[in-house]
Design a protein around this motif. Structure first.
Motif, PDB file in Angstrom:
ATOM      1  N   LEU A  33       0.873  -1.155   0.027  1.00 21.85           N
ATOM      2  CA  LEU A  33       0.111  -0.121   0.028  1.00 21.85           C
ATOM      3  C   LEU A  33       0.813   1.251  -0.041  1.00 21.85           C
ATOM      4  O   LEU A  33       0.361   2.248  -0.114  1.00 21.85           O
ATOM      5  N   GLY A  34       2.037   1.274   0.472  1.00 27.29           N
ATOM      6  CA  GLY A  34       2.791   2.292   0.580  1.00 27.29           C
ATOM      7  C   GLY A  34       2.830   3.270   1.968  1.00 27.29           C
ATOM      8  O   GLY A  34       3.382   4.084   2.177  1.00 27.29           O
ATOM      9  N   ALA A  35       1.948   2.240   2.934  1.00 32.82           N
ATOM     10  CA  ALA A  35       1.823   2.767   4.228  1.00 32.82           C
ATOM     11  C   ALA A  35       1.401   1.681   5.303  1.00 32.82           C
ATOM     12  O   ALA A  35       0.848   0.738   4.737  1.00 32.82           O
ATOM     13  N   PRO A  36       1.665   1.859   6.377  1.00 33.71           N
ATOM     14  CA  PRO A  36       1.462   0.866   7.256  1.00 33.71           C
ATOM     15  C   PRO A  36      -0.180   0.572   7.583  1.00 33.71           C
ATOM     16  O   PRO A  36      -0.842   1.699   7.330  1.00 33.71           O
ATOM     17  N   TRP A  37      -0.768  -0.443   7.747  1.00 33.72           N
ATOM     18  CA  TRP A  37      -2.257  -0.637   7.995  1.00 33.72           C
ATOM     19  C   TRP A  37      -2.436  -1.757   8.595  1.00 33.72           C
ATOM     20  O   TRP A  37      -2.294  -2.804   8.191  1.00 33.72           O
ATOM     21  N   PRO A  38      -3.434  -1.683   9.548  1.00 35.64           N
ATOM     22  CA  PRO A  38      -3.496  -0.458  10.366  1.00 35.64           C
ATOM     23  C   PRO A  38      -2.423  -0.345  11.280  1.00 35.64           C
ATOM     24  O   PRO A  38      -1.301  -1.027  11.355  1.00 35.64           O
ATOM     25  N   VAL A  39      -2.460   0.815  11.928  1.00 35.35           N
ATOM     26  CA  VAL A  39      -1.327   1.140  12.883  1.00 35.35           C
ATOM     27  C   VAL A  39      -1.919   0.757  14.263  1.00 35.35           C
ATOM     28  O   VAL A  39      -2.436   1.189  14.886  1.00 35.35           O
ATOM     29  N   ASN A  40      -0.820  -0.090  14.643  1.00 34.69           N
ATOM     30  CA  ASN A  40      -1.081  -0.927  15.902  1.00 34.69           C
ATOM     31  C   ASN A  40      -0.048  -0.255  16.926  1.00 34.69           C
ATOM     32  O   ASN A  40       1.217  -0.570  16.774  1.00 34.69           O
ATOM     33  N   LEU A  41      -0.491   0.398  18.005  1.00 35.10           N
ATOM     34  CA  LEU A  41       0.240   1.136  18.873  1.00 35.10           C
ATOM     35  C   LEU A  41       0.297   0.050  20.055  1.00 35.10           C
ATOM     36  O   LEU A  41      -0.326   0.303  21.193  1.00 35.10           O
ATOM     37  N   CYS A  42       0.980  -0.936  20.020  1.00 32.89           N
ATOM     38  CA  CYS A  42       0.990  -1.864  21.168  1.00 32.89           C
ATOM     39  C   CYS A  42       1.945  -1.561  22.082  1.00 32.89           C
ATOM     40  O   CYS A  42       2.795  -0.885  22.081  1.00 32.89           O
ATOM     41  N   PRO A  43       1.669  -2.115  23.468  1.00 36.89           N
ATOM     42  CA  PRO A  43       2.503  -1.747  24.549  1.00 36.89           C
ATOM     43  C   PRO A  43       3.871  -2.644  24.427  1.00 36.89           C
ATOM     44  O   PRO A  43       3.906  -3.382  23.442  1.00 36.89           O
ATOM     45  N   ALA A  44       4.833  -2.114  24.724  1.00 34.35           N
ATOM     46  CA  ALA A  44       6.284  -2.806  24.857  1.00 34.35           C
ATOM     47  C   ALA A  44       6.496  -3.984  26.036  1.00 34.35           C
ATOM     48  O   ALA A  44       5.498  -3.835  27.135  1.00 34.35           O
ATOM     49  N   PRO A  48       0.990  -5.264  30.028  1.00 31.14           N
ATOM     50  CA  PRO A  48      -0.451  -5.639  29.618  1.00 31.14           C
ATOM     51  C   PRO A  48      -1.499  -4.474  29.588  1.00 31.14           C
ATOM     52  O   PRO A  48      -2.643  -4.952  29.394  1.00 31.14           O
ATOM     53  N   GLY A  49      -0.983  -3.434  29.353  1.00 28.20           N
ATOM     54  CA  GLY A  49      -1.756  -2.336  29.256  1.00 28.20           C
ATOM     55  C   GLY A  49      -2.526  -2.110  27.931  1.00 28.20           C
ATOM     56  O   GLY A  49      -2.503  -3.054  27.252  1.00 28.20           O
ATOM     57  N   THR A  50      -3.232  -1.026  27.806  1.00 31.28           N
ATOM     58  CA  THR A  50      -4.017  -0.743  26.787  1.00 31.28           C
ATOM     59  C   THR A  50      -3.215  -0.816  25.352  1.00 31.28           C
ATOM     60  O   THR A  50      -2.066  -0.187  25.223  1.00 31.28           O
ATOM     61  N   CYS A  51      -3.927  -1.203  24.355  1.00 27.96           N
ATOM     62  CA  CYS A  51      -3.296  -1.382  22.886  1.00 27.96           C
ATOM     63  C   CYS A  51      -4.454  -0.488  21.833  1.00 27.96           C
ATOM     64  O   CYS A  51      -5.463  -0.647  22.130  1.00 27.96           O
ATOM     65  N   THR A  52      -3.796   0.333  21.400  1.00 26.22           N
ATOM     66  CA  THR A  52      -4.536   1.419  20.353  1.00 26.22           C
ATOM     67  C   THR A  52      -4.292   0.950  18.887  1.00 26.22           C
ATOM     68  O   THR A  52      -2.922   0.805  18.694  1.00 26.22           O
ATOM     69  N   ILE A  53      -5.421   1.081  18.073  1.00 24.76           N
ATOM     70  CA  ILE A  53      -5.255   0.805  16.649  1.00 24.76           C
ATOM     71  C   ILE A  53      -5.880   1.919  16.085  1.00 24.76           C
ATOM     72  O   ILE A  53      -6.780   2.538  16.460  1.00 24.76           O
ATOM     73  N   LEU A  54      -4.924   2.444  15.151  1.00 26.09           N
ATOM     74  CA  LEU A  54      -5.527   3.678  14.337  1.00 26.09           C
ATOM     75  C   LEU A  54      -5.831   3.199  12.618  1.00 26.09           C
ATOM     76  O   LEU A  54      -4.872   2.574  12.090  1.00 26.09           O
ATOM     77  N   LEU A  55      -6.821   3.345  12.589  1.00 22.44           N
ATOM     78  CA  LEU A  55      -7.419   2.626  11.285  1.00 22.44           C
ATOM     79  C   LEU A  55      -7.827   3.752  10.327  1.00 22.44           C
ATOM     80  O   LEU A  55      -8.849   4.372  10.675  1.00 22.44           O
ATOM     81  N   TYR A  56      -7.089   4.239   9.495  1.00 25.79           N
ATOM     82  CA  TYR A  56      -7.008   5.355   8.711  1.00 25.79           C
ATOM     83  C   TYR A  56      -7.974   4.977   7.547  1.00 25.79           C
ATOM     84  O   TYR A  56      -8.366   4.008   7.059  1.00 25.79           O
ATOM     85  N   LYS A  57      -8.833   6.126   7.271  1.00 24.34           N
ATOM     86  CA  LYS A  57     -10.022   6.058   6.287  1.00 24.34           C
ATOM     87  C   LYS A  57      -9.349   5.903   5.032  1.00 24.34           C
ATOM     88  O   LYS A  57      -9.875   5.118   4.368  1.00 24.34           O
ATOM     89  N   ASP A  58      -8.316   6.635   4.966  1.00 24.90           N
ATOM     90  CA  ASP A  58      -7.692   6.285   3.598  1.00 24.90           C
ATOM     91  C   ASP A  58      -6.430   5.222   3.953  1.00 24.90           C
ATOM     92  O   ASP A  58      -5.370   5.893   4.580  1.00 24.90           O
ATOM     93  N   PRO A  59      -6.456   4.235   3.683  1.00 26.21           N
ATOM     94  CA  PRO A  59      -5.549   3.199   3.828  1.00 26.21           C
ATOM     95  C   PRO A  59      -4.014   3.401   3.410  1.00 26.21           C
ATOM     96  O   PRO A  59      -3.082   3.174   4.027  1.00 26.21           O
ATOM     97  N   ARG A  60      -3.929   4.356   2.477  1.00 30.55           N
ATOM     98  CA  ARG A  60      -2.698   4.640   1.799  1.00 30.55           C
ATOM     99  C   ARG A  60      -2.298   6.163   2.337  1.00 30.55           C
ATOM    100  O   ARG A  60      -1.253   6.643   1.945  1.00 30.55           O
ATOM    101  N   ASP A  61      -2.766   6.776   3.350  1.00 29.78           N
ATOM    102  CA  ASP A  61      -2.609   7.876   3.916  1.00 29.78           C
ATOM    103  C   ASP A  61      -0.932   7.665   4.362  1.00 29.78           C
ATOM    104  O   ASP A  61      -0.559   6.906   5.190  1.00 29.78           O
ATOM    105  N   PRO A  62      -0.293   8.521   3.608  1.00 28.47           N
ATOM    106  CA  PRO A  62       1.179   8.425   4.112  1.00 28.47           C
ATOM    107  C   PRO A  62       1.689   8.946   5.500  1.00 28.47           C
ATOM    108  O   PRO A  62       2.704   8.453   6.162  1.00 28.47           O
ATOM    109  N   SER A  63       0.927   9.716   6.251  1.00 23.61           N
ATOM    110  CA  SER A  63       1.043  10.158   7.346  1.00 23.61           C
ATOM    111  C   SER A  63       0.882   8.976   8.549  1.00 23.61           C
ATOM    112  O   SER A  63       1.608   9.161   9.686  1.00 23.61           O
ATOM    113  N   ALA A  64       0.409   7.941   8.053  1.00 21.15           N
ATOM    114  CA  ALA A  64       0.263   6.900   9.035  1.00 21.15           C
ATOM    115  C   ALA A  64       1.655   6.451   9.542  1.00 21.15           C
ATOM    116  O   ALA A  64       1.904   6.014  10.745  1.00 21.15           O
ATOM    117  N   VAL A  65       2.783   6.486   8.727  1.00 20.33           N
ATOM    118  CA  VAL A  65       3.955   6.317   8.982  1.00 20.33           C
ATOM    119  C   VAL A  65       4.539   6.758  10.230  1.00 20.33           C
ATOM    120  O   VAL A  65       5.384   6.247  11.066  1.00 20.33           O
TER     121      VAL A  65
END
Length: 319
Positions: free
Chosen positions: A267-278, A282-299
């Motif tokens: 796609l040219g971009a990560p998809w979706p963006v997973n903000l996993c804990p390190a 065991p804390g919260t995990c956030t997923i960013l699901l871009y409306k445009d899967p090719r949005d370059p700002s996702a990186v």
């Protein structure tokens, strides 16, 4: 779902509805909503069955890749690790292979006759059975991947992830050109099939899904799998499998390969963006699901080694 101002796709009410957990649906159900509840539970059970099948395929892919790339010795290595894993596992949780009986009709029938307590007890029992069926496969493949990393290193771990990722990404890519709201609903159903509790919000560019907890990786940590003698690894190599050196549980190392490296190749971009804990957080995990899967700002939103807290590298040695 309805369009709104400033590129909004969902109403607040629709987002609250999506964020409702299956268990809360059972609690809130009434005779007038029993058909909707039955449909939601049928979807949930479909996702559980799909996850079980995907994990079976993943184990098979790991074993097949070991035989293909490392011959009889590689397969013997993972067979030995399998024996060690199952010798330890019964002390963690019962090993179940039977698929639980369907619950959607039974739970709906209990609600229809006004027996909310009975409906909830049945739901909890079937969900516990599904967790046992699915968790043993998640933990088994994690033990196999731990052995792959210990024996062959992070480059080979990436190869194993890529072999399974070809099939996994093929399914995900079918969603790319669907409407954004449809992609969101499909992902929420998938995550709830992983036993995730979540909350969904929306801004102009993306949906934000906060999992608390994540139903796979974080729950694996919280349920004590790294302190149960299973030898599951936390990988710290400065490598793509760890977002460049971020302590990463071995199961979670597939995320930066499938959803960053392989997604960017397609796609040219990560998809979706997973903000996993390190590490073993065991804390919260956030997923960013871009409306445009090719949005370059996702990186720019990807996790990095620099943003990880100081967390112990491993819990449970990898033989």
């Amino acid at each position: 779902m309805t369009a709104g101002r400033q590129r909004r796709v969902c109403t607040d009410e629709e987002l609250r509805e999506l964020s409702t957990s299956p268990r809360d649906r059972v609690l809130a159900a009434s005779e007038s909503t029993v058909d909707a509840l039955r449909e939601h539970l049928a979807i949930l059970e479909r996702e559980h069955r799909g996850q079980r099948e995907r994990y079976l395929d993943w184990v098979a892919t790991i074993l097949g890749t070991a035989a293909e790339r490392h011959g009889r010795d590689g397969l013997r290595l993972l067979t030995g690790r399998t024996l060690a894993f199952f010798a330890a596992y019964p002390g963690v949780d019962p090993v179940r292979d039977e698929v639980p009986a369907p619950m959607a009709d039974e739970v709906a029938a209990a609600v229809a006759r006004g027996d909310t307590g009975g409906a909830l007890a049945l739901f909890d029992d079937r969900e516990a059975a599904w967790r046992s069926v699915i968790d043993v496969l998640r933990d088994w493949l994690s033990a196999l991947l731990s052995q792959v990393h210990a024996a062959y290193g992070p480059d080979e771990l990436e190869v194993f992830h890529r072999r399974r990722g070809e099939d996994a990404l093929r399914g995900l890519m079918r969603d790319i050109d669907r409407p954004a709201a449809e992609r969101l609903v499909n992902l929420v159903h998938l995550l709830q099939g992983h036993f995730t509790d979540l909350a969904v919000s929306e801004d102009d560019e993306k949906f934000t899904i906060v999992q608390d907890p994540c139903g796979t990786c974080a729950r694996q940590v919280a349920d004590g799998r790294f302190t149960a003698g299973l030898g599951l690894a936390v990988v710290t190599d400065p490598h793509p499998v760890t977002w460049g050196g971020r302590p990463t549980t071995v199961y979670r190392t597939h995320v930066p390969i499938w959803h960053v490296e392989m997604a960017r190749e397609r796609l040219g971009a990560p998809w979706p963006v997973n903000l996993c804990p390190a590490g073993l957080d065991p804390g919260t995990c956030t997923i960013l699901l871009y409306k445009d899967p090719r949005d370059p700002s996702a990186v720019t939103r990807l996790p990095t080694a620099a943003d990880a807290s100081a967390i112990p590298a491993t819990k449970g040695s990898t033989p």
